[in-house]
Design a protein around this motif. Structure first.
Motif, PDB file in Angstrom:
ATOM      1  N   LEU A  16      -7.732   0.378 -10.116  1.00  0.00           N
ATOM      2  CA  LEU A  16      -9.038   0.150  -9.498  1.00  0.00           C
ATOM      3  C   LEU A  16      -9.788   1.459  -9.305  1.00  0.00           C
ATOM      4  CD1 LEU A  16      -8.169  -2.595  -6.883  1.00  0.00           C
ATOM      5  CD2 LEU A  16      -9.575  -2.858  -8.923  1.00  0.00           C
ATOM      6  N   ARG A  17      -9.094   2.485  -8.862  1.00  0.00           N
ATOM      7  CA  ARG A  17      -9.741   3.792  -8.667  1.00  0.00           C
ATOM      8  C   ARG A  17     -10.196   4.392  -9.992  1.00  0.00           C
ATOM      9  NH1 ARG A  17      -5.755   4.234  -4.329  1.00  0.00           N
ATOM     10  NH2 ARG A  17      -6.912   4.139  -2.383  1.00  0.00           N
ATOM     11  N   ALA A  18      -9.483   4.041 -11.068  1.00  0.00           N
ATOM     12  CA  ALA A  18      -9.855   4.523 -12.403  1.00  0.00           C
ATOM     13  C   ALA A  18     -10.973   3.689 -13.011  1.00  0.00           C
ATOM     14  CB  ALA A  18      -8.632   4.523 -13.323  1.00  0.00           C
ATOM     15  N   GLY A  19     -11.373   2.611 -12.323  1.00  0.00           N
ATOM     16  CA  GLY A  19     -12.467   1.790 -12.795  1.00  0.00           C
ATOM     17  C   GLY A  19     -12.060   0.555 -13.578  1.00  0.00           C
ATOM     18  N   ASP A  20     -10.767   0.309 -13.723  1.00  0.00           N
ATOM     19  CA  ASP A  20     -10.298  -0.865 -14.464  1.00  0.00           C
ATOM     20  C   ASP A  20     -10.098  -2.020 -13.486  1.00  0.00           C
ATOM     21  OD1 ASP A  20      -9.149  -2.745 -16.122  1.00  0.00           O
ATOM     22  OD2 ASP A  20      -7.810  -1.314 -17.094  1.00  0.00           O
ATOM     23  N   ARG A  21     -11.176  -2.734 -13.231  1.00  0.00           N
ATOM     24  CA  ARG A  21     -11.161  -3.800 -12.227  1.00  0.00           C
ATOM     25  C   ARG A  21     -10.259  -4.961 -12.597  1.00  0.00           C
ATOM     26  NH1 ARG A  21     -17.545  -4.487 -10.799  1.00  0.00           N
ATOM     27  NH2 ARG A  21     -17.804  -2.501  -9.718  1.00  0.00           N
ATOM     28  N   VAL A  22     -10.302  -5.374 -13.851  1.00  0.00           N
ATOM     29  CA  VAL A  22      -9.542  -6.558 -14.271  1.00  0.00           C
ATOM     30  C   VAL A  22      -8.036  -6.290 -14.205  1.00  0.00           C
ATOM     31  CG1 VAL A  22      -9.073  -8.132 -16.195  1.00  0.00           C
ATOM     32  CG2 VAL A  22     -11.428  -7.456 -15.670  1.00  0.00           C
ATOM     33  N   GLU A  23      -7.587  -5.200 -14.793  1.00  0.00           N
ATOM     34  CA  GLU A  23      -6.151  -4.891 -14.778  1.00  0.00           C
ATOM     35  C   GLU A  23      -5.684  -4.532 -13.370  1.00  0.00           C
ATOM     36  OE1 GLU A  23      -4.006  -5.476 -17.256  1.00  0.00           O
ATOM     37  OE2 GLU A  23      -5.742  -6.290 -18.294  1.00  0.00           O
ATOM     38  N   GLY A  24      -6.546  -3.898 -12.594  1.00  0.00           N
ATOM     39  CA  GLY A  24      -6.207  -3.600 -11.212  1.00  0.00           C
ATOM     40  C   GLY A  24      -5.978  -4.869 -10.409  1.00  0.00           C
ATOM     41  N   ARG A  25      -6.867  -5.851 -10.606  1.00  0.00           N
ATOM     42  CA  ARG A  25      -6.718  -7.134  -9.920  1.00  0.00           C
ATOM     43  C   ARG A  25      -5.430  -7.830 -10.355  1.00  0.00           C
ATOM     44  NH1 ARG A  25      -7.571 -11.769 -11.843  1.00  0.00           N
ATOM     45  NH2 ARG A  25      -9.002 -11.047 -13.439  1.00  0.00           N
ATOM     46  N   LYS A  26      -5.131  -7.787 -11.644  1.00  0.00           N
ATOM     47  CA  LYS A  26      -3.902  -8.420 -12.139  1.00  0.00           C
ATOM     48  C   LYS A  26      -2.663  -7.776 -11.529  1.00  0.00           C
ATOM     49  CE  LYS A  26      -5.695  -9.873 -16.631  1.00  0.00           C
ATOM     50  NZ  LYS A  26      -5.597  -9.643 -18.094  1.00  0.00           N
ATOM     51  N   ALA A  27      -2.677  -6.457 -11.415  1.00  0.00           N
ATOM     52  CA  ALA A  27      -1.533  -5.763 -10.815  1.00  0.00           C
ATOM     53  C   ALA A  27      -1.384  -6.140  -9.341  1.00  0.00           C
ATOM     54  CB  ALA A  27      -1.696  -4.251 -10.975  1.00  0.00           C
ATOM     55  N   LEU A  28      -2.495  -6.272  -8.646  1.00  0.00           N
ATOM     56  CA  LEU A  28      -2.426  -6.673  -7.234  1.00  0.00           C
ATOM     57  C   LEU A  28      -1.954  -8.111  -7.089  1.00  0.00           C
ATOM     58  CD1 LEU A  28      -5.633  -4.928  -5.873  1.00  0.00           C
ATOM     59  CD2 LEU A  28      -3.250  -4.280  -5.456  1.00  0.00           C
ATOM     60  N   GLU A  29      -2.335  -8.981  -8.021  1.00  0.00           N
ATOM     61  CA  GLU A  29      -1.825 -10.357  -8.000  1.00  0.00           C
ATOM     62  C   GLU A  29      -0.308 -10.353  -8.172  1.00  0.00           C
ATOM     63  OE1 GLU A  29      -4.104 -12.163 -11.125  1.00  0.00           O
ATOM     64  OE2 GLU A  29      -5.776 -12.651  -9.787  1.00  0.00           O
ATOM     65  N   THR A  30       0.184  -9.504  -9.083  1.00  0.00           N
ATOM     66  CA  THR A  30       1.630  -9.374  -9.284  1.00  0.00           C
ATOM     67  C   THR A  30       2.294  -8.855  -8.022  1.00  0.00           C
ATOM     68  OG1 THR A  30       1.339  -9.005 -11.656  1.00  0.00           O
ATOM     69  CG2 THR A  30       3.406  -8.230 -10.685  1.00  0.00           C
ATOM     70  N   ALA A  31       1.668  -7.879  -7.381  1.00  0.00           N
ATOM     71  CA  ALA A  31       2.212  -7.323  -6.146  1.00  0.00           C
ATOM     72  C   ALA A  31       2.352  -8.402  -5.078  1.00  0.00           C
ATOM     73  CB  ALA A  31       1.309  -6.194  -5.630  1.00  0.00           C
ATOM     74  N   VAL A  32       1.306  -9.180  -4.887  1.00  0.00           N
ATOM     75  CA  VAL A  32       1.348 -10.234  -3.869  1.00  0.00           C
ATOM     76  C   VAL A  32       2.433 -11.260  -4.205  1.00  0.00           C
ATOM     77  CG1 VAL A  32       0.059 -12.159  -2.852  1.00  0.00           C
ATOM     78  CG2 VAL A  32      -1.026  -9.923  -3.093  1.00  0.00           C
ATOM     79  N   ALA A  33       2.537 -11.625  -5.468  1.00  0.00           N
ATOM     80  CA  ALA A  33       3.545 -12.614  -5.869  1.00  0.00           C
ATOM     81  C   ALA A  33       4.963 -12.103  -5.571  1.00  0.00           C
ATOM     82  CB  ALA A  33       3.401 -12.949  -7.345  1.00  0.00           C
ATOM     83  N   HIS A  34       5.245 -10.869  -5.952  1.00  0.00           N
ATOM     84  CA  HIS A  34       6.593 -10.328  -5.729  1.00  0.00           C
ATOM     85  C   HIS A  34       6.867 -10.096  -4.248  1.00  0.00           C
ATOM     86  CE1 HIS A  34       8.309  -9.642  -9.736  1.00  0.00           C
ATOM     87  NE2 HIS A  34       7.051  -9.572 -10.125  1.00  0.00           N
ATOM     88  N   LEU A  35       5.902  -9.521  -3.556  1.00  0.00           N
ATOM     89  CA  LEU A  35       6.124  -9.229  -2.142  1.00  0.00           C
ATOM     90  C   LEU A  35       6.233 -10.511  -1.319  1.00  0.00           C
ATOM     91  CD1 LEU A  35       3.728  -6.176  -1.753  1.00  0.00           C
ATOM     92  CD2 LEU A  35       6.233  -6.136  -1.800  1.00  0.00           C
ATOM     93  N   SER A  36       5.494 -11.540  -1.694  1.00  0.00           N
ATOM     94  CA  SER A  36       5.547 -12.811  -0.954  1.00  0.00           C
ATOM     95  C   SER A  36       6.931 -13.435  -1.000  1.00  0.00           C
ATOM     96  CB  SER A  36       4.541 -13.800  -1.535  1.00  0.00           C
ATOM     97  OG  SER A  36       3.227 -13.367  -1.317  1.00  0.00           O
ATOM     98  N   ASN A  37       7.658 -13.163  -2.075  1.00  0.00           N
ATOM     99  CA  ASN A  37       8.984 -13.756  -2.245  1.00  0.00           C
ATOM    100  C   ASN A  37      10.121 -12.882  -1.736  1.00  0.00           C
ATOM    101  OD1 ASN A  37       8.110 -16.154  -3.502  1.00  0.00           O
ATOM    102  ND2 ASN A  37       7.823 -15.049  -5.415  1.00  0.00           N
ATOM    103  N   THR A  38       9.798 -11.656  -1.291  1.00  0.00           N
ATOM    104  CA  THR A  38      10.897 -10.747  -0.956  1.00  0.00           C
ATOM    105  C   THR A  38      10.812 -10.102   0.423  1.00  0.00           C
ATOM    106  OG1 THR A  38       9.720  -8.954  -2.087  1.00  0.00           O
ATOM    107  CG2 THR A  38      11.356 -10.171  -3.371  1.00  0.00           C
ATOM    108  N   ILE A  39       9.649 -10.139   1.063  1.00  0.00           N
ATOM    109  CA  ILE A  39       9.538  -9.530   2.394  1.00  0.00           C
ATOM    110  C   ILE A  39       8.874 -10.519   3.351  1.00  0.00           C
ATOM    111  CG2 ILE A  39       9.523  -7.146   1.557  1.00  0.00           C
ATOM    112  CD1 ILE A  39       6.528  -7.078   1.830  1.00  0.00           C
TER     113      ILE A  39
END
Length: 75
Positions: A16-39
């Protein structure tokens, strides 16, 4: 795993800081999915990942500044 979730959170921020909004959003979606199942649901990392994902969704819902200027020039 929580490590994958945390790495995805950092990656999403960097993209996101590099300006790649789409891939940044996808990475954050992955983060939420993994963190939701483990913490715990109230863990600071998960809360932060969800907040940053909401912000990223708002960013990807509107065109980038350069795209707005280009669209205005085309009219």
């Amino acid at each position: 795993s929580s490590q994958t979730g945390l790495a995805s959170l950092w990656l999403g921020r960097a993209l996101l800081r590099a300006g790649d909004r789409v891939e940044g959003r996808k990475a954050l979606e992955t983060a939420v999915a993994h963190l939701s199942n483990t913490i715990d649901p109230d863990h600071p990392y998960l809360l932060q990942a969800r907040a940053e994902l909401r912000d990223a969704q708002l960013l990807t819902a509107r065109p980038a500044r350069g795209q707005q200027d280009q669209q205005s020039a085309e009219r």
